[in-house]
Motif scaffolding. Sequence first.
Motif, short mmCIF file in Angstrom:
data_model
loop_
_atom_site.label_atom_id
_atom_site.label_comp_id
_atom_site.label_asym_id
_atom_site.label_seq_id
_atom_site.Cartn_x
_atom_site.Cartn_y
_atom_site.Cartn_z
N SER A 114 9.53 9.86 -5.55
CA SER A 114 9.40 8.79 -4.55
C SER A 114 10.66 8.65 -3.71
O SER A 114 10.59 8.56 -2.48
CB SER A 114 9.10 7.45 -5.22
N PHE A 115 11.82 8.63 -4.37
CA PHE A 115 13.08 8.49 -3.64
C PHE A 115 13.35 9.71 -2.76
O PHE A 115 13.88 9.58 -1.65
CB PHE A 115 14.25 8.25 -4.59
N SER A 116 13.00 10.89 -3.24
CA SER A 116 13.23 12.08 -2.41
C SER A 116 12.31 12.07 -1.18
O SER A 116 12.74 12.43 -0.08
CB SER A 116 13.05 13.36 -3.23
N ILE A 117 11.06 11.67 -1.33
CA ILE A 117 10.16 11.56 -0.18
C ILE A 117 10.70 10.52 0.80
O ILE A 117 10.72 10.74 2.02
CB ILE A 117 8.73 11.22 -0.63
N PHE A 118 11.17 9.38 0.29
CA PHE A 118 11.75 8.35 1.15
C PHE A 118 12.95 8.89 1.91
O PHE A 118 13.09 8.67 3.11
CB PHE A 118 12.15 7.13 0.30
N GLY A 119 13.83 9.62 1.22
CA GLY A 119 15.01 10.19 1.87
C GLY A 119 14.65 11.20 2.94
O GLY A 119 15.26 11.22 4.03
N ILE A 120 13.68 12.04 2.67
CA ILE A 120 13.25 13.05 3.66
C ILE A 120 12.67 12.35 4.89
O ILE A 120 12.97 12.74 6.03
CB ILE A 120 12.23 14.02 3.02
N ILE A 121 11.86 11.34 4.69
CA ILE A 121 11.29 10.61 5.83
C ILE A 121 12.39 9.94 6.64
O ILE A 121 12.39 9.98 7.87
CB ILE A 121 10.24 9.59 5.34
N ARG A 122 13.36 9.31 5.96
CA ARG A 122 14.46 8.67 6.68
C ARG A 122 15.31 9.68 7.45
O ARG A 122 15.79 9.40 8.53
CB ARG A 122 15.36 7.89 5.70
N TYR A 123 15.49 10.86 6.89
CA TYR A 123 16.32 11.89 7.52
C TYR A 123 15.68 12.37 8.83
O TYR A 123 16.36 12.58 9.82
CB TYR A 123 16.53 13.07 6.56
N PHE A 124 14.36 12.56 8.82
CA PHE A 124 13.67 13.07 9.99
C PHE A 124 13.13 11.96 10.92
O PHE A 124 12.48 12.25 11.90
CB PHE A 124 12.51 13.98 9.57
N ALA A 125 13.41 10.70 10.61
CA ALA A 125 12.90 9.59 11.42
C ALA A 125 13.63 9.51 12.75
O ALA A 125 14.77 9.94 12.90
CB ALA A 125 13.05 8.29 10.65
N LYS A 126 12.98 8.94 13.74
CA LYS A 126 13.60 8.72 15.04
C LYS A 126 14.65 7.61 14.91
O LYS A 126 14.57 6.79 14.00
CB LYS A 126 12.53 8.30 16.05
N PRO A 127 15.61 7.55 15.82
CA PRO A 127 16.60 6.47 15.75
C PRO A 127 15.95 5.13 16.04
O PRO A 127 14.84 5.05 16.58
CB PRO A 127 17.61 6.85 16.83
N ALA A 128 16.65 4.06 15.72
CA ALA A 128 16.14 2.71 15.95
C ALA A 128 15.93 2.50 17.45
O ALA A 128 16.67 3.04 18.27
CB ALA A 128 17.13 1.68 15.42
N PRO A 129 14.94 1.71 17.84
CA PRO A 129 14.71 1.48 19.26
C PRO A 129 15.87 0.72 19.91
O PRO A 129 16.64 0.03 19.23
CB PRO A 129 13.42 0.64 19.28
N HIS A 130 15.98 0.86 21.25
CA HIS A 130 17.11 0.26 21.94
C HIS A 130 17.09 -1.27 21.89
O HIS A 130 18.10 -1.91 22.10
CB HIS A 130 17.17 0.74 23.40
N THR A 131 15.95 -1.84 21.57
CA THR A 131 15.87 -3.30 21.49
C THR A 131 16.45 -3.83 20.19
O THR A 131 16.55 -5.04 20.01
CB THR A 131 14.41 -3.76 21.60
N MET A 132 16.86 -2.95 19.29
CA MET A 132 17.42 -3.39 18.01
C MET A 132 18.94 -3.47 18.04
O MET A 132 19.54 -3.80 17.03
CB MET A 132 16.96 -2.45 16.89
N ASN A 133 19.59 -3.18 19.17
CA ASN A 133 21.05 -3.31 19.17
C ASN A 133 21.42 -4.77 19.43
O ASN A 133 20.64 -5.57 19.95
CB ASN A 133 21.72 -2.36 20.17
#
Length: 173
Positions: A114-133
Amino acid sequence: MMRTPATSLLRKSIAARSSVVPWAAARRAESTHAISKPTLANIEKRWEGMPLQEQADLWMALRDRMKGNWKELTVQEQKAAYWIAFGPHGPRAVDPPGTNAKIFWGTVAGLAVSFSIFGIIRYFAKPAPHTMNKEWQEASNELLIQQRADPFTGVTAENYKGPGMVQSPPKGQ
């Protein structure tokens, strides 16, 4: 009183049944004799290895014996009946050694996957949207103040001390 053929047949039927019942009960009592000692010897060790038909036959014989007077049961019959009914076999069997270790390591493996799948998804995820700064969120607060949005509980309330739209942590934390 006038007797009809139906009432006389009924009386004959009742009389016939009442005379048969004691005879049948006596016959049943005679057929339930004690179960042999070799059959009941070491039943705890032999039960799991016995064929299902033998298990059923032995249980039925014990059940028939228990229908009568329990004082007539031998000690071996009492012990066998108790063990068959409540002994640690079938669904009440004790787990084999090592079962808890298998469960523990299976849980650890599941968590690791589970943690490895979570890490892989986080690694390949897009950056946070510009409205989150933080700058965008502070500008959203200013817009809400200008528009007097939610004057009772929101940012424009008199004693409001919350962060408003700011959700991003300050830089450096």
